[in-house]
Design a protein around this motif. Structure first.
Motif, PDB file in Angstrom:
ATOM      1  N   TYR A  39      38.811  45.298  31.950  1.00 24.75           N
ATOM      2  CA  TYR A  39      38.211  44.709  32.976  1.00 24.75           C
ATOM      3  C   TYR A  39      37.341  45.558  34.345  1.00 24.75           C
ATOM      4  O   TYR A  39      38.413  45.563  35.227  1.00 24.75           O
ATOM      5  N   ILE A  40      36.854  45.868  35.146  1.00 22.14           N
ATOM      6  CA  ILE A  40      35.973  47.067  35.555  1.00 22.14           C
ATOM      7  C   ILE A  40      35.172  45.950  36.239  1.00 22.14           C
ATOM      8  O   ILE A  40      34.121  46.073  36.257  1.00 22.14           O
ATOM      9  N   LYS A  41      35.550  45.732  37.922  1.00 24.14           N
ATOM     10  CA  LYS A  41      34.767  45.440  39.200  1.00 24.14           C
ATOM     11  C   LYS A  41      34.088  46.499  39.757  1.00 24.14           C
ATOM     12  O   LYS A  41      34.953  47.246  40.041  1.00 24.14           O
ATOM     13  N   VAL A  65      33.578  47.028  31.195  1.00 21.09           N
ATOM     14  CA  VAL A  65      34.360  46.677  30.363  1.00 21.09           C
ATOM     15  C   VAL A  65      34.488  47.566  29.808  1.00 21.09           C
ATOM     16  O   VAL A  65      33.995  48.266  29.517  1.00 21.09           O
ATOM     17  N   VAL A  66      36.235  48.221  29.900  1.00 22.45           N
ATOM     18  CA  VAL A  66      36.094  49.778  28.783  1.00 22.45           C
ATOM     19  C   VAL A  66      37.205  49.008  27.810  1.00 22.45           C
ATOM     20  O   VAL A  66      37.900  48.257  28.107  1.00 22.45           O
ATOM     21  N   GLU A  67      37.077  50.038  26.708  1.00 22.76           N
ATOM     22  CA  GLU A  67      38.617  49.487  25.594  1.00 22.76           C
ATOM     23  C   GLU A  67      39.187  51.344  25.429  1.00 22.76           C
ATOM     24  O   GLU A  67      38.110  52.082  24.979  1.00 22.76           O
ATOM     25  N   MET A  72      40.561  43.996  36.895  1.00 25.81           N
ATOM     26  CA  MET A  72      40.699  42.949  37.503  1.00 25.81           C
ATOM     27  C   MET A  72      41.717  42.856  36.018  1.00 25.81           C
ATOM     28  O   MET A  72      41.865  43.350  34.907  1.00 25.81           O
ATOM     29  N   ASP A  73      42.347  41.902  36.475  1.00 20.98           N
ATOM     30  CA  ASP A  73      43.704  40.920  35.631  1.00 20.98           C
ATOM     31  C   ASP A  73      43.177  39.816  35.794  1.00 20.98           C
ATOM     32  O   ASP A  73      43.944  38.677  34.982  1.00 20.98           O
ATOM     33  N   ASP A  74      42.320  38.742  36.527  1.00 24.83           N
ATOM     34  CA  ASP A  74      42.165  37.314  36.405  1.00 24.83           C
ATOM     35  C   ASP A  74      41.034  37.174  36.046  1.00 24.83           C
ATOM     36  O   ASP A  74      39.744  38.019  35.570  1.00 24.83           O
ATOM     37  N   LYS A  75      41.190  35.564  34.923  1.00 23.00           N
ATOM     38  CA  LYS A  75      40.852  35.575  34.170  1.00 23.00           C
ATOM     39  C   LYS A  75      38.862  35.268  34.230  1.00 23.00           C
ATOM     40  O   LYS A  75      38.160  35.423  33.177  1.00 23.00           O
ATOM     41  N   GLU A  87      32.448  38.467  36.310  1.00 23.01           N
ATOM     42  CA  GLU A  87      31.689  40.859  36.270  1.00 23.01           C
ATOM     43  C   GLU A  87      31.174  40.643  35.111  1.00 23.01           C
ATOM     44  O   GLU A  87      30.199  41.134  35.324  1.00 23.01           O
ATOM     45  N   ARG A  88      31.454  40.140  33.954  1.00 19.80           N
ATOM     46  CA  ARG A  88      30.409  40.142  32.523  1.00 19.80           C
ATOM     47  C   ARG A  88      29.876  39.414  32.872  1.00 19.80           C
ATOM     48  O   ARG A  88      28.368  39.994  32.690  1.00 19.80           O
ATOM     49  N   ILE A  89      30.024  38.270  33.413  1.00 19.92           N
ATOM     50  CA  ILE A  89      27.942  37.885  34.082  1.00 19.92           C
ATOM     51  C   ILE A  89      26.971  38.199  34.692  1.00 19.92           C
ATOM     52  O   ILE A  89      26.312  39.133  34.162  1.00 19.92           O
ATOM     53  N   LYS A  90      27.865  38.587  35.767  1.00 22.49           N
ATOM     54  CA  LYS A  90      27.407  40.265  36.514  1.00 22.49           C
ATOM     55  C   LYS A  90      26.251  41.432  35.819  1.00 22.49           C
ATOM     56  O   LYS A  90      25.704  41.649  36.277  1.00 22.49           O
TER      57      LYS A  90
END
Length: 187
Positions: A4-6, A35-37, A62-65, A71-74
């Motif tokens: 996950y990237i902010k 998001v990157v996979e 990012m590593d904090d859940k 960030e996903r909401i944004k």
């Protein structure tokens, strides 16, 4: 492995992240806003290298859940408002909840607690910025913009726009120096 990237809010960011992954010899399955996979499980050194490259570009791994969920909401809001041709006809709460597979009340409380503003205000700020963009382009009139942005009426769009900007859409259109904000600085 999902990462996950902010601050990853544009197609340019996606291109930059793809290049960074290639340079590190990583193979990506998916690169979306925030998001990157990747196919591989990253080593500690690869994570440090990726963090350094991303930080240099103004992005952050990012590593904090909780931060990842915010960030996903944004990113869902940004994708919905800025990168889709039409806004969903369902309410935003149902749309966001469905996209993230979480109860909306939980998401709303978390977002408010961490961001100091509501998801609704965040959406309104982004819709206002998108409306400015559409006004500046001049391809649609205010009635068409109201329809495209899913407002019940031109009056509703105008009152909300004025509440946020202090200007009516018509007055904004007449300004010579139209002020817009970068997506990553909204909210």
């Amino acid at each position: 492995m999902k990462l996950y990237i902010k601050y990853m809010v544009s197609n340019r960011c996606k291109i930059l992240v793809k290049e960074a992954l290639k340079d590190l010899g990583l193979h990506f399955i998916l690169v979306e806003l925030g998001v990157v996979e990747v196919m591989e499980t990253l080593t500690a050194n690869q994570i440090l290298s990726l963090k350094a490259v991303l930080n240099e570009a103004g992005l952050e791994l990012m590593d904090d859940k909780r931060a990842m969920l915010i960030e996903r909401i944004k990113n869902v809001v940004i994708e919905m408002v800025h990168h889709s041709d039409e806004l969903p006809k369902t309410n935003f709460s149902d749309f966001i909840s469905g996209k993230l597979n979480h109860d909306y009340t939980y998401l709303a409380n978390l977002f408010s607690e961490v961001q100091g503003t509501t998801i609704e205000h965040f959406i309104i700020a982004h819709k206002t910025e998108r409306i400015k963009e559409l006004i500046i382009y001049g391809e649609l009139n205010i009635t068409e913009i109201a329809y495209k942005m899913n407002y019940s009426s031109v009056a509703h769009l105008s009152s909300q726009f004025k509440k946020v900007t202090g200007l009516t859409p018509t007055h904004f259109k007449q300004l010579k120096d139209k002020k817009r904000s970068p997506i990553e600085e909204i909210g």
